[in-house]
Design an enzyme around this catalytic site. Structure first.
Site, PDB file in Angstrom:
ATOM      1  N   LYS A  22       0.842  -1.203   0.000  1.00 39.97           N
ATOM      2  CA  LYS A  22       0.000   0.000   0.000  1.00 39.97           C
ATOM      3  C   LYS A  22       0.879   1.256   0.000  1.00 39.97           C
ATOM      4  O   LYS A  22       0.668   2.165  -0.795  1.00 39.97           O
ATOM      5  CB  LYS A  22      -0.900   0.014   1.242  1.00 39.97           C
ATOM      6  CG  LYS A  22      -1.551   1.352   1.532  1.00 39.97           C
ATOM      7  CD  LYS A  22      -2.482   1.309   2.712  1.00 39.97           C
ATOM      8  CE  LYS A  22      -1.867   1.639   4.041  1.00 39.97           C
ATOM      9  NZ  LYS A  22      -1.523   3.062   4.251  1.00 39.97           N
ATOM     10  N   ASN A  23       1.860   1.272   0.885  1.00 43.30           N
ATOM     11  CA  ASN A  23       2.655   2.494   1.055  1.00 43.30           C
ATOM     12  C   ASN A  23       3.602   2.766  -0.110  1.00 43.30           C
ATOM     13  O   ASN A  23       4.183   3.847  -0.201  1.00 43.30           O
ATOM     14  CB  ASN A  23       3.421   2.451   2.384  1.00 43.30           C
ATOM     15  CG  ASN A  23       2.479   2.597   3.574  1.00 43.30           C
ATOM     16  OD1 ASN A  23       1.304   2.902   3.393  1.00 43.30           O
ATOM     17  ND2 ASN A  23       2.983   2.381   4.765  1.00 43.30           N
ATOM     18  N   CYS A 116      -5.407  12.536  13.073  1.00 40.27           N
ATOM     19  CA  CYS A 116      -6.046  11.224  13.023  1.00 40.27           C
ATOM     20  C   CYS A 116      -5.821  10.575  14.373  1.00 40.27           C
ATOM     21  O   CYS A 116      -5.137  11.132  15.223  1.00 40.27           O
ATOM     22  CB  CYS A 116      -5.516  10.383  11.882  1.00 40.27           C
ATOM     23  SG  CYS A 116      -3.942   9.648  12.238  1.00 40.27           S
ATOM     24  N   ASP A 305       4.195   0.395  12.267  1.00 35.77           N
ATOM     25  CA  ASP A 305       2.986  -0.210  11.699  1.00 35.77           C
ATOM     26  C   ASP A 305       2.802  -1.679  12.113  1.00 35.77           C
ATOM     27  O   ASP A 305       1.812  -2.309  11.730  1.00 35.77           O
ATOM     28  CB  ASP A 305       3.022  -0.117  10.157  1.00 35.77           C
ATOM     29  CG  ASP A 305       2.736   1.297   9.668  1.00 35.77           C
ATOM     30  OD1 ASP A 305       2.351   2.152  10.484  1.00 35.77           O
ATOM     31  OD2 ASP A 305       2.908   1.549   8.451  1.00 35.77           O
TER      32      ASP A 305
HETATM   33  C1  UD1 Z   1       4.230   6.676   6.533  1.00 36.16           C
HETATM   34  C2  UD1 Z   1       3.347   5.460   6.317  1.00 36.16           C
HETATM   35  C3  UD1 Z   1       2.779   4.983   7.649  1.00 36.16           C
HETATM   36  C4  UD1 Z   1       3.902   4.750   8.653  1.00 36.16           C
HETATM   37  C5  UD1 Z   1       4.818   5.962   8.753  1.00 36.16           C
HETATM   38  C6  UD1 Z   1       6.026   5.723   9.626  1.00 36.16           C
HETATM   39  C7  UD1 Z   1       2.446   5.817   4.094  1.00 36.16           C
HETATM   40  C8  UD1 Z   1       1.269   6.121   3.256  1.00 36.16           C
HETATM   41  N1  UD1 Z   1       2.255   5.824   5.416  1.00 36.16           N
HETATM   42  O1  UD1 Z   1       3.408   7.697   7.056  1.00 36.16           O
HETATM   43  O2  UD1 Z   1       2.058   3.774   7.418  1.00 36.16           O
HETATM   44  O3  UD1 Z   1       3.342   4.491   9.918  1.00 36.16           O
HETATM   45  O4  UD1 Z   1       5.290   6.340   7.448  1.00 36.16           O
HETATM   46  O5  UD1 Z   1       6.751   4.639   9.157  1.00 36.16           O
HETATM   47  O6  UD1 Z   1       3.524   5.549   3.605  1.00 36.16           O
HETATM   48  N2  UD1 Z   1       5.917  14.280  11.147  1.00 36.16           N
HETATM   49  C9  UD1 Z   1       5.991  15.605  11.493  1.00 36.16           C
HETATM   50  N3  UD1 Z   1       5.930  16.532  10.495  1.00 36.16           N
HETATM   51  C10 UD1 Z   1       5.827  16.181   9.183  1.00 36.16           C
HETATM   52  C11 UD1 Z   1       5.762  14.819   8.836  1.00 36.16           C
HETATM   53  C12 UD1 Z   1       5.806  13.887   9.853  1.00 36.16           C
HETATM   54  O7  UD1 Z   1       6.082  15.943  12.677  1.00 36.16           O
HETATM   55  O8  UD1 Z   1       5.784  17.084   8.327  1.00 36.16           O
HETATM   56  C13 UD1 Z   1       5.923  13.247  12.215  1.00 36.16           C
HETATM   57  C14 UD1 Z   1       4.604  12.488  12.248  1.00 36.16           C
HETATM   58  O9  UD1 Z   1       3.642  13.173  13.006  1.00 36.16           O
HETATM   59  C15 UD1 Z   1       5.025  11.191  12.884  1.00 36.16           C
HETATM   60  C16 UD1 Z   1       6.445  10.991  12.344  1.00 36.16           C
HETATM   61  O10 UD1 Z   1       6.889  12.267  11.912  1.00 36.16           O
HETATM   62  O11 UD1 Z   1       5.062  11.316  14.268  1.00 36.16           O
HETATM   63  C17 UD1 Z   1       6.528   9.997  11.194  1.00 36.16           C
HETATM   64  O12 UD1 Z   1       5.791  10.476  10.091  1.00 36.16           O
HETATM   65  P1  UD1 Z   1       6.139  10.110   8.584  1.00 36.16           P
HETATM   66  O13 UD1 Z   1       7.416   9.363   8.533  1.00 36.16           O
HETATM   67  O14 UD1 Z   1       6.010  11.359   7.784  1.00 36.16           O
HETATM   68  O15 UD1 Z   1       4.965   9.129   8.257  1.00 36.16           O
HETATM   69  P2  UD1 Z   1       3.905   9.203   7.080  1.00 36.16           P
HETATM   70  O16 UD1 Z   1       4.595   9.513   5.806  1.00 36.16           O
HETATM   71  O17 UD1 Z   1       2.751  10.030   7.493  1.00 36.16           O
END
Ligand code: UD1
Length: 418
Positions: A22-23, A116, A305
């Site tokens: 999915k990711n 979320c 995850d």
């Molecule tokens: C992706 C995955 C998700 C997985 C996560 C961590 C997809 C579609 N989803 O989510 O399944 O759980 O990686 O492996 O690929 N953060 C910030 N600011 C930002 C971006 C992120 O503070 O601009 C924080 C988030 O709140 C979180 C952490 O960084 O606490 C990790 O987020 P991130 O690595 O960006 O995860 P996603 O891309 O949202």
């Protein structure tokens, strides 16, 4: 609303095939916006998030059609630069539309994806990166409005945290920037490498994907591609744990064992037998499970995850295990639901102590988010008696043919409308 009914206690046996990731599929679908040529994406899982992405692409101006596990995307009309709330709110990954739109149209208005249940999940790292590439950003009326009047320009982007989504968004925009973009402290997840491989097929110039320093030399135009998405390592990990928790033995096919190294190693140290070939993993329970502490981390650390599923497994292990969540701030929504099965768990901040019990008993429970839902399925499979799981639409976001696959392995599981 659908519910899932499980009569637990059946040992899982046999073999199953893992679906595409999915990711990986989601950012690769968004990459189709970077070209006007047709693209063909194979091994795409059948999931609600894929449907949401296809809906968004079609709204923007593509014609994306999914047949079986293949998605074909062609260009239909001039792109719109607005991704509205109704399409974006369903899925945080919709933010990945911002990179390609900014690169192609020099502007993008994307509704804020919002919070979320697993934490506030801000997008500050994405926005910092776009600013470094020369974009102007404002937020009003619930929309992030980005402009790059003179196009995106090369620069060094130093992430304060290796965000998966932000690394993908930079890749999805920098490939069409003018000059050289360097990402320092980039995410290293296999899904990043899969996306980079696609972009390279399109004609992009990228070095270092899969390491913490990625260098992108911008190109003027990108072409179409044919690509098969990598296997879903989180789905595979969930079935590995399902096998362990039901004292079963299962061959998991269509996997990339190296992506599951940390999971395999953790299961082995609990006493589970793991045997790998090039693209299969055989998992077998042989003796009483030992407990094992885990700390979630960025790849190749223990995936956040899989934290919820691991917690379900530890509920039935011998001894006490500590689970520490370091990626998301509020990812223990499953604790109170697992307690309904008779699990002995105490949560304190970002740590949870699980004291193994001899058995779990079926219970009515409710899913709060995708992976929490997977943990409840696992507990239900192992528990004695009947489990009724509600709000299963969360599971449809991430598990392709969940009940069918589990039934193939001998589980007594069905979806009902009751
Ligand atoms: C992706 C995955 C998700 C997985 C996560 C961590 C997809 C579609 N989803 O989510 O399944 O759980 O990686 O492996 O690929 N953060 C910030 N600011 C930002 C971006 C992120 O503070 O601009 C924080 C988030 O709140 C979180 C952490 O960084 O606490 C990790 O987020 P991130 O690595 O960006 O995860 P996603 O891309 O949202």
């Amino acid at each position: 609303m659908d519910k899932i009914l499980i009569h637990g206690g059946k040992q899982l046996k046999g073999e199953i095939k893992i679906s595409g990731s999915k990711n990986s599929a989601l950012p690769i679908l968004f990459a189709s916006l970077l070209t006007d040529e047709p693209v063909i994406i194979k091994n795409v899982p059948s999931l609600a998030d894929v449907d949401t992405t296809i809906g968004l692409l079609n709204f923007i101006g593509k014609k994306a059609i999914k047949k079986g596990h293949t998605v074909k995307v062609i260009s239909k009309q001039k792109y719109k630069h607005i991704a509205p709330y109704d399409l974006v709110r369903k899925m945080r990954a919709s933010i990945l539309i911002m990179g390609p739109l900014l690169a192609r149209l020099k502007k993008a208005y994307v509704s804020l994806p919002g919070g979320c249940t697993i934490g506030s999940r801000p997008i500050d790292i994405h926005l910092y990166a776009f600013k470094q590439l020369g974009a102007e950003i404002s937020i009003n009326e619930g929309y992030v409005k980005t402009f790059a009047k003179n196009g995106l320009k090369g620069n060094v982007i130093h992430f304060k945290f290796p965000s998966v989504g932000a690394t993908e968004n930079v890749l999805l925009s920098a490939v069409l920037a003018e000059g050289k973009v360097t990402i320092i402290n980039a995410a290293r997840e296999p899904e990043i490498e899969d996306l980079a491989n696609v972009l390279v097929k399109m004609g992009a110039n990228i070095a270092g994907a899969g390491t913490n320093k990625i260098i992108i030399n911008g190109t003027k135009k990108l072409k179409g591609f044919v690509h098969s998405v990598i296997p879903d390592r989180i789905e595979a990990a969930t079935y590995m744990i399902a096998t362990a928790i039901t004292k079963g033995h299962v061959t998991i096919k269509n996997v990339e064992p190296k992506h599951l190294y940390t999971i395999s190693k953790s299961l082995k140290s609990c006493g589970i037998t793991i045997k790998e070939t090039q693209n299969t993993i055989f998992v077998k329970w042989t003796k009483y499970l030992k407990s094992k502490n885990i700390v979630t981390g960025v790849y190749p650390g223990f995936p956040t995850d899989v934290q919820a599923q691991w917690m379900a497994l530890m509920c039935l292990a011998k001894g006490t295990s500590k689970i520490t969540e370091t990626i998301f701030e509020n990812r223990f929504m499953h604790v109170s639901e697992l307690q309904r099965f008779g699990a002995n768990i105490t949560a304190n901040g970002n740590e949870v102590l699980v004291r193994g019990v001899k058995k779990l008993s079926g219970a009515p429970v409710m899913v709060s988010d995708l992976r929490a839902g997977a943990a409840l399925i696992l507990a239900g499979l192992a528990a004695e008696g009947k489990t009724v799981i509600s709000r299963v639409y969360h599971l449809d976001r991430g598990y392709d043919a969940l009940e069918t696959k589990l039934k193939t392995l001998g589980a007594n599981i069905k979806r009902t409308k009751i």
